[in-house]
Design a protein around this motif. Structure first.
Motif, PDB file in Angstrom:
ATOM      1  N   THR A 257     100.281  56.816  27.418  1.00  0.00           N
ATOM      2  CA  THR A 257     101.636  57.215  27.816  1.00  0.00           C
ATOM      3  C   THR A 257     101.843  57.004  29.316  1.00  0.00           C
ATOM      4  N   SER A 258     100.745  57.066  30.084  1.00  0.00           N
ATOM      5  CA  SER A 258     100.833  56.856  31.525  1.00  0.00           C
ATOM      6  C   SER A 258     101.271  55.442  31.880  1.00  0.00           C
ATOM      7  N   VAL A 259     101.070  54.482  30.961  1.00  0.00           N
ATOM      8  CA  VAL A 259     101.578  53.129  31.187  1.00  0.00           C
ATOM      9  C   VAL A 259     103.091  53.177  31.407  1.00  0.00           C
ATOM     10  N   LEU A 260     103.771  53.967  30.591  1.00  0.00           N
ATOM     11  CA  LEU A 260     105.228  54.055  30.672  1.00  0.00           C
ATOM     12  C   LEU A 260     105.663  54.730  31.965  1.00  0.00           C
ATOM     13  N   MET A 261     104.874  55.695  32.421  1.00  0.00           N
ATOM     14  CA  MET A 261     105.191  56.334  33.693  1.00  0.00           C
ATOM     15  C   MET A 261     105.112  55.326  34.832  1.00  0.00           C
ATOM     16  N   GLY A 262     104.009  54.576  34.889  1.00  0.00           N
ATOM     17  CA  GLY A 262     103.853  53.578  35.942  1.00  0.00           C
ATOM     18  C   GLY A 262     104.924  52.510  35.880  1.00  0.00           C
ATOM     19  N   TYR A 263     105.265  52.089  34.664  1.00  0.00           N
ATOM     20  CA  TYR A 263     106.290  51.057  34.488  1.00  0.00           C
ATOM     21  C   TYR A 263     107.634  51.548  35.013  1.00  0.00           C
ATOM     22  N   ASN A 264     108.038  52.750  34.610  1.00  0.00           N
ATOM     23  CA  ASN A 264     109.367  53.242  34.977  1.00  0.00           C
ATOM     24  C   ASN A 264     109.510  53.519  36.469  1.00  0.00           C
ATOM     25  N   VAL A 265     108.432  53.938  37.106  1.00  0.00           N
ATOM     26  CA  VAL A 265     108.489  54.167  38.549  1.00  0.00           C
ATOM     27  C   VAL A 265     108.609  52.842  39.299  1.00  0.00           C
ATOM     28  N   ALA A 266     107.791  51.843  38.919  1.00  0.00           N
ATOM     29  CA  ALA A 266     107.664  50.627  39.727  1.00  0.00           C
ATOM     30  C   ALA A 266     108.641  49.524  39.373  1.00  0.00           C
ATOM     31  N   VAL A 267     109.313  49.605  38.222  1.00  0.00           N
ATOM     32  CA  VAL A 267     110.198  48.514  37.822  1.00  0.00           C
ATOM     33  C   VAL A 267     111.331  48.305  38.822  1.00  0.00           C
ATOM     34  N   MET A 268     111.669  49.344  39.590  1.00  0.00           N
ATOM     35  CA  MET A 268     112.708  49.224  40.614  1.00  0.00           C
ATOM     36  C   MET A 268     112.331  48.244  41.714  1.00  0.00           C
ATOM     37  N   SER A 269     111.014  47.972  41.873  1.00  0.00           N
ATOM     38  CA  SER A 269     110.569  47.090  42.948  1.00  0.00           C
ATOM     39  C   SER A 269     111.266  45.733  42.891  1.00  0.00           C
ATOM     40  N   GLY A 270     111.325  45.133  41.695  1.00  0.00           N
ATOM     41  CA  GLY A 270     112.000  43.847  41.551  1.00  0.00           C
ATOM     42  C   GLY A 270     113.433  43.983  41.070  1.00  0.00           C
ATOM     43  N   ALA A 271     113.698  45.011  40.246  1.00  0.00           N
ATOM     44  CA  ALA A 271     115.044  45.173  39.690  1.00  0.00           C
ATOM     45  C   ALA A 271     116.082  45.403  40.778  1.00  0.00           C
ATOM     46  N   GLN A 272     115.669  46.033  41.896  1.00  0.00           N
ATOM     47  CA  GLN A 272     116.632  46.351  42.957  1.00  0.00           C
ATOM     48  C   GLN A 272     117.274  45.090  43.537  1.00  0.00           C
ATOM     49  N   ILE A 273     116.552  43.981  43.540  1.00  0.00           N
ATOM     50  CA  ILE A 273     117.093  42.737  44.085  1.00  0.00           C
ATOM     51  C   ILE A 273     118.322  42.304  43.292  1.00  0.00           C
ATOM     52  N   PHE A 274     118.224  42.405  41.964  1.00  0.00           N
ATOM     53  CA  PHE A 274     119.289  41.919  41.090  1.00  0.00           C
ATOM     54  C   PHE A 274     120.381  42.965  40.889  1.00  0.00           C
ATOM     55  N   MET A 275     120.009  44.251  40.892  1.00  0.00           N
ATOM     56  CA  MET A 275     121.009  45.318  40.793  1.00  0.00           C
ATOM     57  C   MET A 275     121.957  45.289  41.974  1.00  0.00           C
ATOM     58  N   ALA A 276     121.384  45.064  43.140  1.00  0.00           N
ATOM     59  CA  ALA A 276     122.223  45.043  44.344  1.00  0.00           C
ATOM     60  C   ALA A 276     123.276  43.953  44.246  1.00  0.00           C
ATOM     61  N   GLU A 277     122.879  42.801  43.696  1.00  0.00           N
ATOM     62  CA  GLU A 277     123.829  41.693  43.564  1.00  0.00           C
ATOM     63  C   GLU A 277     124.834  41.945  42.446  1.00  0.00           C
ATOM     64  N   ASP A 278     124.384  42.511  41.335  1.00  0.00           N
ATOM     65  CA  ASP A 278     125.256  42.689  40.174  1.00  0.00           C
ATOM     66  C   ASP A 278     126.219  43.869  40.340  1.00  0.00           C
ATOM     67  N   LEU A 279     125.716  44.996  40.830  1.00  0.00           N
ATOM     68  CA  LEU A 279     126.528  46.212  40.898  1.00  0.00           C
ATOM     69  C   LEU A 279     126.957  46.569  42.320  1.00  0.00           C
ATOM     70  N   GLY A 280     126.507  45.802  43.298  1.00  0.00           N
ATOM     71  CA  GLY A 280     126.857  46.116  44.677  1.00  0.00           C
ATOM     72  C   GLY A 280     126.166  47.361  45.194  1.00  0.00           C
ATOM     73  N   ILE A 281     124.918  47.600  44.748  1.00  0.00           N
ATOM     74  CA  ILE A 281     124.155  48.765  45.182  1.00  0.00           C
ATOM     75  C   ILE A 281     123.725  48.575  46.639  1.00  0.00           C
ATOM     76  N   SER A 282     123.964  49.582  47.479  1.00  0.00           N
ATOM     77  CA  SER A 282     123.625  49.500  48.900  1.00  0.00           C
ATOM     78  C   SER A 282     122.157  49.835  49.139  1.00  0.00           C
ATOM     79  N   ASP A 283     121.679  49.571  50.383  1.00  0.00           N
ATOM     80  CA  ASP A 283     120.300  49.920  50.747  1.00  0.00           C
ATOM     81  C   ASP A 283     120.044  51.409  50.566  1.00  0.00           C
ATOM     82  N   GLU A 284     121.000  52.242  50.957  1.00  0.00           N
ATOM     83  CA  GLU A 284     120.839  53.689  50.832  1.00  0.00           C
ATOM     84  C   GLU A 284     120.725  54.097  49.366  1.00  0.00           C
TER      85      GLU A 284
END
Length: 480
Positions: free
Chosen positions: A38-65
């Motif tokens: 189950t800890s695999v899912l914990m690590g995945y959900n915490v760290a997936v933002m590392s790369g997803a943030q690049i595309f979220m910022a472009e798609d939804l206009g998410i700011s640095d803050e």
């Protein structure tokens, strides 16, 4: 706190040197693996933002803050799960608490994958955060309670290896889905985290319940049956049962109401010392900055001169492989060389690699096209995550799980996890602001100072626990 006088004492409960070594039982290993997955899912959900943030910022206009908050807030939200996990696991049992964590890990990623804006993403991060808190507490507690003393260091390291496997898989997911259209890429990254939950929950229900929890509930015959299956020898099973019954009869059941155990925190110095060690160890594990690298690795390397998004995400995979692979060293050595040597080597290595990284940014700030600086920066980051993962990463959980007395283990582990997640949240929610305020070099020098302080703490305050039974810990720390 001073170095404990029993740090170098002979190991209690250790077999006579002339006796042939018992054949190790593999059944508790498989149980601990299943619980820890189950800890695999914990690590995945915490760290997936590392790369997803690049595309979220472009798609939804998410700011640095907003990126900073979304990246770190899952750790703050995990406090809810961490603080409830002790209560839940003492009432429902360790197995059902693991199943509950999987329910949150199914709902959270789906909510994020379907999110249409910042508010909906926050709801998804909250749900996944609660699951993270549950997973962080219950997996090492179950592993510690199911394992015989001969393999407890190995088995209680499993949640950490699986957390880092999840981190690595999130990096692979980031890279694999990065070629999709922007509006789909980050959604697929989140959705992939919910796929294994149903299978994991079904598997957990096939495991035996913790024998210590069964004994706490007065179900001694069931506890004996589990111990017979999870001990190395019948004699060890009988001895473990006698020790558990002795602890339960002297107050182990008081954790059901919580009042008796927590009264001891106020009245017994040994119990206060154990809780102080757990909280301090978890504080140092996160405040040395590991999650800044986990969640902002591409940003750090971009400032060190790496310019390609594909290369940044590929290097993130390298960090994940190094981090997960290094824990195998800790798992192999924890029951052979002991906890203290690994913790000292780890905190010393972290300090050195952070100093190198800070010095690179101080000496070569703005060197965008210097391949040598970029290469040394990558090497320093790899050295940092390796040093963390061979000691402080997994062994903070091992040590915390095994020194807490039975009557306080579920709730004490919850408090330690709460400290861990608060510090992780503070680090990840302030990293961008921190390096903008004091420079990237200043941020890594600050983390290096914290790592150096953790070395001093381990040297001065932590006795060796290798080879001792969980019940022996109550003698060592005077909590009985």
């Amino acid at each position: 706190m001073a170095h404990h006088p029993d740090a170098e004492a002979p190991l209690l409960g250790k077999p006579d040197a002339a006796s042939p070594p018992a054949r190790r039982n593999k059944y508790p290993f498989f149980c601990a693996v299943l619980a820890s997955m189950t800890s695999v899912l914990m690590g995945y959900n915490v760290a997936v933002m590392s790369g997803a943030q690049i595309f979220m910022a472009e798609d939804l206009g998410i700011s640095d803050e907003q990126v900073e908050v979304l990246s770190g807030v899952i750790n703050i939200y995990s406090l809810v799960g961490a603080l409830l996990a002790g209560w839940t696991s003492d009432r429902l049992g360790r197995r059902l608490t693991i199943v509950l964590a999987n329910v949150f890990f199914l709902a959270g990623p789906l909510a994020m994958a379907l999110a249409g804006g910042y508010a909906a993403l926050m709801v998804g991060r909250f749900i996944a955060g609660v699951g993270s808190g549950y997973a962080l507490v219950i997996a090492p507690v179950y592993a510690a309670e199911i394992a015989p003393a001969s393999s407890r260091g190995l088995l209680t390291s499993l949640p950490e290896i699986f957390i880092n496997t999840g981190v690595m898989l999130s990096y692979v997911s980031n890279l694999a889905f990065s070629g999709l259209p922007v509006h789909l890429s980050w959604r697929m990254m989140f959705a992939a985290g919910g796929l294994p939950t149903v299978f994991l929950a079904a598997g957990v229900l096939t495991m035996p319940e913790s024998p210590r929890w069964l004994a706490m509930k007065g179900r001694v015959a069931e506890a004996k049956a589990v111990l017979d299956k999870t001990s190395d020898t019948p004699a060890e099973a009988e001895q473990r049962l006698l020790e558990i019954e002795d602890v339960v009869s002297s107050g182990g059941r008081s954790s059901e109401g919580g009042g008796g155990a927590w009264k001891e925190v106020a009245t017994r110095a040994g119990v206060r010392r154990v809780l102080a060690i757990v909280l301090t160890l978890q504080f140092f594990q996160q405040s040395s900055g590991i999650d800044s690298v986990v969640l902002y690795g591409p940003r750090v390397l971009a400032m060190a001169g790496v310019t390609s998004n594909t290369l940044l995400l590929s290097l993130n995979v390298l960090f994940g492989v190094a981090k997960a692979g290094s824990i195998l060293i800790a798992m192999a050595l924890a029951d052979r060389v002991g906890r203290r040597p690994l913790l000292l080597a780890s905190t010393g290595g972290m300090t050195a690699s952070l100093l190198v990284l800070g010095s690179l940014f101080a000496a070569f700030a703005g060197a965008k096209d210097d391949a040598a600086v970029a290469a040394v920066s990558v090497a320093a980051v790899v050295a940092f995550v390796v040093a963390f993962s061979v000691g402080l990463g997994p062994l903070a959980w091992v040590y915390s799980s095994e020194i807490l007395p039975l009557r306080l283990r579920g709730q004490g582990a919850g408090l330690g996890t709460a400290m861990n997640r608060v510090m992780s949240g503070v680090v990840t929610m302030t990293f961008i602001s921190l390096y903008q305020a004091i420079s990237m070099a200043g941020a890594f020098y600050l983390y290096a100072a914290v790592a150096a302080a953790s070395f001093v703490f381990v040297y001065a305050c932590l006795p060796e626990t290798r080879g001792r039974s969980l019940e022996d810990m109550e003698e060592l720390f005077h909590t009985k």
